[in-house]
Design a protein around this motif. Structure first.
Motif, mmCIF file in Angstrom:
data_model
loop_
_atom_site.group_PDB
_atom_site.id
_atom_site.type_symbol
_atom_site.label_atom_id
_atom_site.label_comp_id
_atom_site.label_asym_id
_atom_site.label_seq_id
_atom_site.Cartn_x
_atom_site.Cartn_y
_atom_site.Cartn_z
ATOM 1 N N ALA A 41 0.828 -1.205 0.000
ATOM 2 C CA ALA A 41 0.000 0.000 0.000
ATOM 3 C C ALA A 41 0.865 1.258 0.000
ATOM 4 C CB ALA A 41 -0.930 -0.002 1.201
ATOM 5 N N VAL A 42 1.939 1.255 0.778
ATOM 6 C CA VAL A 42 2.837 2.412 0.807
ATOM 7 C C VAL A 42 3.515 2.596 -0.545
ATOM 8 C CG1 VAL A 42 4.974 3.316 1.811
ATOM 9 C CG2 VAL A 42 3.209 2.344 3.287
ATOM 10 N N LEU A 43 3.992 1.518 -1.135
ATOM 11 C CA LEU A 43 4.638 1.619 -2.444
ATOM 12 C C LEU A 43 3.668 2.077 -3.520
ATOM 13 C CD1 LEU A 43 6.950 -1.521 -2.420
ATOM 14 C CD2 LEU A 43 7.608 0.878 -2.249
ATOM 15 N N ALA A 44 2.451 1.569 -3.482
ATOM 16 C CA ALA A 44 1.447 2.000 -4.453
ATOM 17 C C ALA A 44 1.101 3.471 -4.265
ATOM 18 C CB ALA A 44 0.194 1.141 -4.322
ATOM 19 N N GLY A 45 0.997 3.903 -3.024
ATOM 20 C CA GLY A 45 0.704 5.302 -2.752
ATOM 21 C C GLY A 45 1.813 6.225 -3.214
ATOM 22 N N LEU A 46 3.058 5.840 -2.969
ATOM 23 C CA LEU A 46 4.183 6.655 -3.418
ATOM 24 C C LEU A 46 4.262 6.722 -4.935
ATOM 25 C CD1 LEU A 46 6.947 5.580 -0.873
ATOM 26 C CD2 LEU A 46 5.791 7.790 -1.019
ATOM 27 N N ALA A 47 4.048 5.591 -5.589
ATOM 28 C CA ALA A 47 4.075 5.573 -7.056
ATOM 29 C C ALA A 47 2.948 6.422 -7.631
ATOM 30 C CB ALA A 47 3.974 4.137 -7.557
ATOM 31 N N ALA A 48 1.761 6.298 -7.067
ATOM 32 C CA ALA A 48 0.628 7.089 -7.547
ATOM 33 C C ALA A 48 0.839 8.572 -7.283
ATOM 34 C CB ALA A 48 -0.657 6.604 -6.888
ATOM 35 N N SER A 49 1.438 8.889 -6.154
ATOM 36 C CA SER A 49 1.705 10.289 -5.832
ATOM 37 C C SER A 49 2.690 10.897 -6.825
ATOM 38 C CB SER A 49 2.256 10.392 -4.409
ATOM 39 O OG SER A 49 2.496 11.717 -4.079
ATOM 40 N N GLY A 50 3.734 10.181 -7.143
ATOM 41 C CA GLY A 50 4.705 10.674 -8.125
ATOM 42 C C GLY A 50 4.099 10.848 -9.501
ATOM 43 N N ALA A 51 3.305 9.866 -9.902
ATOM 44 C CA ALA A 51 2.650 9.958 -11.210
ATOM 45 C C ALA A 51 1.642 11.107 -11.235
ATOM 46 C CB ALA A 51 1.962 8.641 -11.537
ATOM 47 N N ALA A 52 0.927 11.307 -10.138
ATOM 48 C CA ALA A 52 -0.063 12.380 -10.082
ATOM 49 C C ALA A 52 0.609 13.753 -10.110
ATOM 50 C CB ALA A 52 -0.924 12.236 -8.830
ATOM 51 N N VAL A 53 1.729 13.904 -9.417
ATOM 52 C CA VAL A 53 2.439 15.184 -9.442
ATOM 53 C C VAL A 53 2.915 15.484 -10.867
ATOM 54 C CG1 VAL A 53 4.552 16.365 -8.697
ATOM 55 C CG2 VAL A 53 3.093 15.237 -7.022
ATOM 56 N N ALA A 54 3.447 14.485 -11.546
ATOM 57 C CA ALA A 54 3.874 14.688 -12.934
ATOM 58 C C ALA A 54 2.686 15.044 -13.829
ATOM 59 C CB ALA A 54 4.571 13.438 -13.454
ATOM 60 N N PHE A 55 1.568 14.370 -13.633
ATOM 61 C CA PHE A 55 0.367 14.637 -14.425
ATOM 62 C C PHE A 55 -0.145 16.050 -14.182
ATOM 63 C CE2 PHE A 55 -4.253 14.806 -14.723
ATOM 64 C CZ PHE A 55 -4.453 14.397 -16.042
ATOM 65 N N PHE A 56 -0.304 16.415 -12.926
ATOM 66 C CA PHE A 56 -0.842 17.734 -12.618
ATOM 67 C C PHE A 56 0.137 18.852 -12.973
ATOM 68 C CE2 PHE A 56 -3.595 15.252 -9.640
ATOM 69 C CZ PHE A 56 -4.778 15.518 -10.301
ATOM 70 N N HIS A 57 1.425 18.580 -12.900
ATOM 71 C CA HIS A 57 2.417 19.570 -13.316
ATOM 72 C C HIS A 57 2.254 19.891 -14.804
ATOM 73 C CE1 HIS A 57 6.141 21.776 -13.726
ATOM 74 N NE2 HIS A 57 6.569 20.915 -14.627
ATOM 75 N N ALA A 58 1.923 18.876 -15.580
ATOM 76 C CA ALA A 58 1.750 19.082 -17.016
ATOM 77 C C ALA A 58 0.413 19.711 -17.366
ATOM 78 C CB ALA A 58 1.899 17.745 -17.747
ATOM 79 N N HIS A 59 -0.593 19.551 -16.493
ATOM 80 C CA HIS A 59 -1.935 19.971 -16.862
ATOM 81 C C HIS A 59 -2.481 21.187 -16.127
ATOM 82 C CE1 HIS A 59 -1.809 15.958 -18.604
ATOM 83 N NE2 HIS A 59 -2.681 16.431 -19.469
ATOM 84 N N VAL A 60 -1.885 21.561 -15.017
ATOM 85 C CA VAL A 60 -2.346 22.756 -14.305
ATOM 86 C C VAL A 60 -1.609 23.947 -14.937
ATOM 87 C CG1 VAL A 60 -2.369 23.977 -12.105
ATOM 88 C CG2 VAL A 60 -2.852 21.532 -12.189
ATOM 89 N N GLY A 61 -2.365 24.967 -15.331
ATOM 90 C CA GLY A 61 -1.801 26.095 -16.076
ATOM 91 C C GLY A 61 -0.880 26.975 -15.250
ATOM 92 N N HIS A 62 0.010 27.632 -15.953
ATOM 93 C CA HIS A 62 0.923 28.592 -15.336
ATOM 94 C C HIS A 62 0.269 29.958 -15.250
ATOM 95 C CE1 HIS A 62 4.533 26.076 -15.382
ATOM 96 N NE2 HIS A 62 4.070 25.584 -16.510
ATOM 97 N N ASP A 63 0.713 30.748 -14.309
ATOM 98 C CA ASP A 63 0.251 32.113 -14.174
ATOM 99 C C ASP A 63 1.148 33.007 -15.023
ATOM 100 O OD1 ASP A 63 -0.996 34.394 -13.393
ATOM 101 O OD2 ASP A 63 -0.122 34.441 -11.387
ATOM 102 N N ASP A 64 0.606 33.610 -16.063
ATOM 103 C CA ASP A 64 1.404 34.401 -16.991
ATOM 104 C C ASP A 64 1.467 35.880 -16.636
ATOM 105 O OD1 ASP A 64 1.951 32.176 -18.512
ATOM 106 O OD2 ASP A 64 0.182 32.430 -19.778
ATOM 107 N N ARG A 65 1.037 36.227 -15.436
ATOM 108 C CA ARG A 65 1.022 37.647 -15.050
ATOM 109 C C ARG A 65 2.376 38.181 -14.629
ATOM 110 N NH1 ARG A 65 -3.374 38.074 -10.726
ATOM 111 N NH2 ARG A 65 -2.910 35.899 -10.439
ATOM 112 N N GLY A 66 3.342 37.328 -14.470
ATOM 113 C CA GLY A 66 4.636 37.890 -14.080
ATOM 114 C C GLY A 66 5.347 37.014 -13.163
#
Length: 66
Positions: A41-66
Motif C-alpha cells: 500500500a505504501v509503495l502503491a501510494g508513493l508511485a501514484a503520488s509521483g505519477a499524479a504530481v507529474a500529471f498535474f504539473h503538465a496539466h495545471v496552467g501557469h500564471d502568466d502575469r509575471g
C-alpha cells in the motif's frame, strides 16, 4: 517593521503537490483495503503520488502575469 516577503512556494506548486498527495493517499488506502498489505500500500501510494504530481504539473496552467 512589517516587511512583506514573497511566498515560499507559488499557489500552483501548492495545488500540484496537494493534488498529488491526495491521489497518493487514496491509492494507498484503496490498495491496503484490497489486500491488507502495508508495504504494498505504501509503495502503491508513493508511485501514484509521483505519477499524479507529474500529471498535474503538465496539466495545471501557469500564471502568466509575471
Amino acid at each position: 517593521m512589517s516587511e512583506t516577503r514573497p511566498p515560499l512556494v507559488s499557489t500552483r506548486t501548492a495545488v500540484v503537490l496537494v493534488l498529488g498527495l491526495l491521489c497518493g493517499t487514496a491509492a494507498g488506502v484503496l490498495t491496503y483495503l484490497a489486500g491488507d498489505n502495508t508495504a504494498a500500500a505504501v509503495l502503491a501510494g508513493l508511485a501514484a503520488s509521483g505519477a499524479a504530481v507529474a500529471f498535474f504539473h503538465a496539466h495545471v496552467g501557469h500564471d502568466d502575469r509575471g
